[in-house]
Write an enzyme that holds these catalytic residues in place. Sequence first.
Site, short mmCIF file in Angstrom:
data_model
loop_
_atom_site.label_atom_id
_atom_site.label_comp_id
_atom_site.label_asym_id
_atom_site.label_seq_id
_atom_site.Cartn_x
_atom_site.Cartn_y
_atom_site.Cartn_z
N CYS A 2 85.22 35.22 35.74
CA CYS A 2 85.67 36.04 36.87
C CYS A 2 85.25 35.44 38.20
CB CYS A 2 85.06 37.43 36.78
SG CYS A 2 85.56 38.31 35.33
N GLU A 479 85.82 14.92 21.20
CA GLU A 479 86.17 15.29 22.58
C GLU A 479 87.69 15.19 22.79
OE1 GLU A 479 85.25 16.53 25.29
OE2 GLU A 479 86.28 15.54 26.95
N LYS A 602 86.50 28.42 33.28
CA LYS A 602 85.80 27.19 33.67
C LYS A 602 84.30 27.28 33.40
CE LYS A 602 85.35 23.13 35.60
NZ LYS A 602 85.72 21.99 34.75
N1 HGA Z 1 83.29 42.47 31.59
C1 HGA Z 1 84.18 42.52 32.70
C2 HGA Z 1 84.10 41.25 33.53
C3 HGA Z 1 84.45 40.03 32.71
C4 HGA Z 1 83.91 38.74 33.26
O1 HGA Z 1 82.94 38.64 33.97
N2 HGA Z 1 84.49 37.61 32.88
O2 HGA Z 1 84.00 36.42 33.39
C5 HGA Z 1 85.60 42.78 32.26
O3 HGA Z 1 85.96 42.56 31.10
O4 HGA Z 1 86.38 43.22 33.09
#
Ligand code: HGA
Length: 607
Positions: A2, A479, A602
């Site tokens: 996120c 890889e 990423k």
């Molecule tokens: N758990 C939250 C945020 C997901 C997250 O941080 N992904 O990198 C959700 O599922 O909305």
Amino acid sequence: MCGIIGIIGKEPATPRLIEALKRLEYRGYDSAGVATLVDGHIERRRAAGKIVNLEKEIIDAPLAGNTGIGHTRWATHGAPTERNAHPHATARVAVVHNGIIENFRTLREELISQGYVFDSETDTEVITQLISHYLDKGETPREAVIKALARVRGAFAIACLFTGKEDLMIGARQGSPLVVGLGDGEIFLGSDAIAVAPFTNRIIYLEEGDLVEFSAKTYNIYDKDRKEIFRPVAIVSASAAAVEKGNYRHFMQKEIHEEPDAAARTIGHYLDPLDEKVSLPNCGINFAEIDQILIVGCGTAYLSGRVAEYWFEQLSGISCETDIASEFRYRRPVVAGRAAAIFISQSGETADTLEALRLCKKNGWKTLGVVNVATSSIAREADAVLETLAGPEIGVASTKAFVAQLSALAATAIAAGVAKGTIDAEREKDLARQLMETPRLIREALEMENAIEETANDISHAKSILYIGRGVSYPIALEAALKLKEISYIHAEGYAAGELKHGPIALIDEYTPVIAVAPYDELMEKTISNVQEIAARGGPITLLSDAKGIEEAADAVKHSVRAPECEPFQAPFVYSPLIHMLAYHVAVAKGTDVDQPRNLAKSVTVE
Ligand code: HGA
């Protein structure tokens, strides 16, 4: 994973939120959303899928306001739908979150029993509802966030927006990174410096457990004990230029072509080119006193470790074992004698690798981080750090960072050999010279792009592809298969060439291309025998080798790509660009989303 952006600015927030979210696309995501304060009320726009879908929503229903938060979501709890997209909001507060709330089920049940109504399936929404609950009780926004966070268990970075409070935003982090960007009469919050780079280069990296409360002009940071604390401002060069594609079609292609530079910069950092000696400036480990090396990583980083395992054992005689972080941390690793543990992660934030590092520190083993982000959690927590100087890597599939990891690990393996006395001054010079040649050899390998593209077009229709290699070329085959799977969605496996006849040879038929990674070295003859075995069963073979190797196997192969001749120690560097370009061109031929492959993120900041 996120991405988070927060803005209290002097101009409309929405276009800037979108700009920042686009810069965060490289992290991988499956929905996106923004919220601003319009006349003191929280207004949201959210959409499943790519940011362009969110932009369409905003064109249909524009969003005013100078204060806002935005999010790209990579779903962990609940499907990637519009309803589950962040920000999650109540009448009082809107929240974006990166991470996982482990005790969300209990908290959710508790809040539902008190009459709170949930709107999504996410773990994140318990934070929103909890903050709202404490605001209902008359707490100030800061107290409400503090009380809510005291109740949640897990990893998070959050940004919160409050109804009626245009000049207030609160951010907090525990386990996931968060930065504050200081502008001129405006302040920003971001999950990394790249997010806020268009607005400012004055960055504060929040520490573990920190909470920040800010307005357009002032900010206060509180540590994990909620005492006000000073954090230094860094000038960060994550400039706009660093995240442009330039003349390349994709970031991945640009980054593959940056492999020579990534290697040169990293090797240059750890070698003294005049004396032809290795010098590891930050390495606090005396390898002379080490009996065992453990290498831990995930995905591509794990595979650079698998290459280094050969180097450490061959060059220093120190027993070396490489493991996947998510396995290592739960298997109660046993070491005999004095151990050094090496943790490899491009972002330096990989959750499993970070936890494995903490486990090793608890066991009293020396820890060394190999990371591409010097300010990352792994860099800060390891006893010593070797930075890989690949520059920001935007393509989700790691390429130049892999080569930079090989560079740092190769230098470390030489240093270990020197410390152990298995490498004398002459051999050190020879190996240092070999390392210094690798950027040039990588460049020569990149010149084979047309031949690679031709092969890629031919094999791009396959349902399944096998890669084989021996010695250090075996982890390169692994890889190669990983990279191909990631971006072309073609099933691929890497095998030790000698292992083929013990099972996988059953897969060989005329529709299953086999790629042999086989530099002309002491193992080449054996690999050629394996290639013949495949040819005898009708398998179409592509040989990646040098002129001598290609001559030996000419009769058995369909395609061959000629790599520059090199020493065995240099081979992983030379063959990496070839297998990366092959994966790239297969994906392009298939028309997949190369830089943001489906389902991938990423920097993997959740377990
Ligand atoms: N758990 C939250 C945020 C997901 C997250 O941080 N992904 O990198 C959700 O599922 O909305």
